[in-house]
Structure formats: C-alpha cells, structure tokens
Design an enzyme around this catalytic site. Structure first.
Site, short mmCIF file in Angstrom:
data_model
loop_
_atom_site.label_atom_id
_atom_site.label_comp_id
_atom_site.label_asym_id
_atom_site.label_seq_id
_atom_site.Cartn_x
_atom_site.Cartn_y
_atom_site.Cartn_z
N ALA A 1 -8.25 -6.53 2.52
CA ALA A 1 -7.72 -5.42 1.57
C ALA A 1 -8.10 -5.95 0.33
O ALA A 1 -7.50 -6.74 -0.42
CB ALA A 1 -6.16 -5.31 1.92
N GLY B 1 -1.18 -7.74 -6.67
CA GLY B 1 -1.64 -8.06 -5.03
C GLY B 1 -1.32 -6.91 -4.20
O GLY B 1 -1.21 -5.88 -4.49
N ASN B 2 -1.53 -7.31 -2.75
CA ASN B 2 -1.14 -6.00 -1.90
C ASN B 2 -0.64 -6.73 -0.47
O ASN B 2 -0.37 -7.91 -0.27
CB ASN B 2 -2.41 -5.21 -1.44
CG ASN B 2 -3.67 -6.02 -0.89
OD1 ASN B 2 -3.34 -6.42 0.39
ND2 ASN B 2 -4.53 -6.08 -1.62
N ARG B 3 -0.18 -5.74 0.37
CA ARG B 3 0.81 -6.46 1.63
C ARG B 3 -0.16 -6.93 2.69
O ARG B 3 0.61 -7.06 3.69
CB ARG B 3 1.58 -5.16 1.96
CG ARG B 3 2.53 -4.83 0.92
CD ARG B 3 3.67 -3.53 1.14
NE ARG B 3 4.20 -3.99 2.55
CZ ARG B 3 4.48 -2.99 3.45
NH1 ARG B 3 4.15 -1.66 3.20
NH2 ARG B 3 4.82 -3.40 4.60
N SER B 4 -1.39 -7.20 2.49
CA SER B 4 -2.02 -7.55 3.64
C SER B 4 -1.77 -8.79 4.02
O SER B 4 -1.45 -9.80 3.14
CB SER B 4 -3.42 -7.37 3.30
OG SER B 4 -4.31 -8.42 4.23
#
Ligand code: C5P
Length: 407
Positions: free
Chosen positions: A286, A219-222
């Site tokens: 993102a 995942g990512n931090r969005s």
C-alpha cells in the site's frame, strides 16, 4: 474469523516425507515443536533419534506428535529394521537434523555412520538440512567450522545457530535457530523443484511511511500480510524472491532477499534495482499517494491552534517502472470494484490486477483472509471466494505461472 487458518490448503509440505533426525543436545526438546509444525502442515514426519537424544526427550513424545514409529539406536544396527530404514532414507523428500551436535557434524563430514542418524544421512539422496546447536566454543572451533564448510560445499544446507543465552549460562552463537527459520528453510529447499523454479520475482509489501518531521509520519493500515504471503508462496514454489517491505510487525521471512524501506520514493528505488533481472513484479504494498512537500528538520512544536501540511504526489511505482517483466498490481476498492480495477489495469499497463473489497471485514487490511477478484489484460474476470491470504497468493501465482509460460 475462526473458520479459516493459515495452514489450510496444499502447501509445499503436504504429503512430503520429512526425516527429522534428532541428536543429543539440550535443544532436543525443540525438535518436538518442529515435528508438530511439520505434521500440522501435512508432512509425514519420520523421526530418527540417537541414543543420547533419547536422554533429552522421550521417543514417545515424538511418536505421539507424528503418529508414526520413532527409530532409535535401541534397535540393533544390524537388524532388518536398519535395512528398512535405509529404504526410508531413499524415499525421503528431505532430511533435517535438528538439533545437530558437533559430534554429528564431525561424523557426517568424515563419512562415519555409527548411529541411526548418521546412517540415515549417509544413506539418503534427498537434500539434507543441518541445524547446529552447541556450546559457542564448540561452534566457533575451526574444526567445526571446517566441517560445516565441507558439508556446505557438498550441498548440505546449514541453518546457522542464533546468538543468545546458551545452556552453560554464557552468551554466544550456538542456540538452535528459531523454529520458524528452520521450517522456512525446509520449505525453501523442498520448493526448489516447484513451478516457479528458476524464476525471479520481486514482491512489495506493507504500507509506506512518509515523514512529517523526525518523529512523525503519514502511514496507512496495511499489515504487510498479503505481500509476505505472496513472497513466501513464491519461495515455496521455487522462485528466487526479493521482498521489498515497508515496516511491518511480521517476522522476517526466510529463504529470500529482504529489502527494508520506509517511503514510497525509497520503495521506487529499491524496485528499480530489484527488477533488473526479474520475471515478475508483484506490487502488494500500500504505497502512499501523497507525501509532505517538505520534511521538518526538528520536531514540530504544538504552538499554533492549527497546522496545515502541504502534500505532493508520490511517484507511481507501477506506472513508472520499466522492463520486460510481468506486472501485477493490487487495487483496494470500496465501490465499483471491477470497473475501477479494470481502469487501473489499463492506466498502469498491468498484466494482472487483484481487486479487493475493503468494506468487507474479513477482507483486506490487517486480517488473515482476503476476498479478491482477478482481472487479466484480456479482461477475464475471476471472482475468488473468501480465502486465506496464502491461498489467494497461490491463486495469483497460478496465473503468473500460466502467463510466464506464454511469454
Ligand atoms: O492507484 P492505486 O494506488 O489504487 O493502485 C494500487 C496499485 O498500485 C498497487 O499495486 C500499489 O502497490 C501500486 N502503487 C504504486 N505506486 C504508488 C501507488 C500505488 O506502485 N504510488
């Protein structure tokens, strides 16, 4: 980041006259919260209460919150005040009855005006929102349902009650809808005459998740905040919005179609479906650039001392999506912001790119503020100051409105 808050700036509620009618339900106390949120958002809130509502919550409470006199049935219906109040009904931008009892709904459906709230509803030409709250049996009673259907057909907007514990102790549908849902509906109805009325916008939000096995993902931090702010701002300006969102912890926005997806591939499919009749696509999501080449069917065991994942590129949604609509992209950059963003604008054939510096703690992922630079196709560069994400959204939409007008 204490200086800016999400209510800063002009919104669809600023300087609007909202008549808040309160009828006699145990949920009447929640009207104080509605009045407070509307007042904080810059609306002039004129409260009208039935006699029975005043038994559940004191007019003084509403008067203190709104800073305006509260009209109640204690006034003589034949007095001068009534005439003034009809004038107020005419001046209203919107009338909201929350909570609306079965009795209020029946009276309005029958065209009866025998208290200040029904009088206001029948005297106004403004759009009317009803937020029913009552016992589940009363709500489900075919008489109430027929009355609501009749009012809907006449253009009333109904904010359906929620399922939950009722005053009787029973579970059922009848609780006043969430306050945020009521406020969101008010904004949506007020926004119908905005500068995006009649336009269809597709907005993506959040960080996609690429599965590794049934329990893990990349995942990512969005946080999704920028995309949700975009979607809500577009709704408030009258657009029909489809929000395509990866998982976030944000509340579901009201007054738009919301499509939930997880992976980049799912987002690509959802975007392809949604843009069929769109005027603009705003890709605030993102999107993962890589996904695991294969997804393990069972949970990967921690047996070996190291694990190598092979990743392959995800589809580039903005580049691949086809159609005659405006394309707006975002570029999260940590260096050479403008130059890198310009390159992306060219490569992805965008009409506008929103570049942000993710090395700034107040800007980008997770926070409520953003510092962005807008770059259009002609190479015009506009650096915006640090703003709330909602304000950034409105500045982007100002550009979208101008570009759509030239199309
Ligand atoms: O190339 P980069 O990922 O920096 O571009 C960011 C922009 O492209 C964003 O608007 C993002 O939503 C979009 N994007 C996309 N498909 C991808 C990756 C990013 O549409 N696979």
């Amino acid at each position: 980041m204490g200086l800016l808050n999400s209510n800063k700036g002009t919104t669809v509620l600023t300087n609007k006259t909202v008549i808040l009618g309160i009828t006699g339900s145990i949920a009447a106390y929640k009207a104080a919260d509605i009045a407070s949120k509307l007042t904080q958002a810059g609306a002039k809130v004129e409260v009208v209460m039935t006699d029975s509502a005043t038994r559940f919550i004191a007019p003084l409470t509403l008067r203190s919150i709104t800073g305006r006199p509260v009209v109640t049935d204690m006034f003589d219906l034949a007095s001068q005040h009534t005439i003034e109040h009809i004038a107020l009904g005419e001046a209203a931008d919107i009338v909201v009855i929350a909570p609306a009892t079965a009795s209020l709904i029946a009276k309005v459906a029958a065209g009866i005006a025998d208290d200040m709230v029904t009088l206001t509803v029948l005297a106004t030409k403004a759009p009317i929102i009803l937020a029913p709250a009552m016992n589940v049996n009363m709500f489900e009673n075919p008489i109430t349902q027929e009355n609501l259907a009749k009012l809907k057909a006449r253009g009333f907007t109904i904010v359906d009650p929620a399922y939950g514990r009722l005053a009787s102790g029973k579970m059922g549908r009848g609780r006043l809808a969430d306050i945020d849902k009521i406020i969101g509906t008010i904004k949506q109805v007020l926004g119908r005459s905005g500068d995006l009325a009649g336009k269809r916008l597709v907005v993506t939000a959040g960080g996609t998740r690429e599965p590794i096995d049934p329990v893990r993902h990349i995942g990512n931090r969005s946080s999704g905040k920028m995309g949700y702010a975009m979607a809500e701002a577009a709704r408030d300006r009258g657009a029909s919005v489809t929000l395509i969102t990866a998982p976030t912890s944000l509340p579901e926005p009201v007054g738009m179609e919301v499509v939930h997806i997880e992976t980049a591939a799912q987002m690509k499919d959802a975007v392809a479906r949604a843009v069929a009749q769109a005027d603009a696509l705003i890709m605030a999501a993102a999107v993962a650039d890589y996904q695991p080449k294969s997804v393990a069917k069972a949970k990967i065991k921690k047996e070996s001392p190291s694990l190598t994942l092979e990743l392959v590129r995800t589809p580039d949604i903005l580049t691949e999506v086809k159609g005659d609509f405006l394309k707006v992209g975002f570029a999260a950059e940590s260096q050479d912001i403008v130059a890198n963003a310009k390159q992306k604008l060219e490569k992805k054939k965008l009409d506008l790119i929103v570049a942000n510096d993710i090395t700034d703690a107040d800007s980008g992922f997770g926070v409520d503020t953003n510092k962005v630079t807008l770059i259009d196709r002609k190479g015009k560069v506009e650096e915006l100051p640090l703003l709330t994400k909602r304000e950034v959204a409105d500045r982007i939409l100002d550009k979208v409105v101008a570009m759509l007008a030239k199309k």
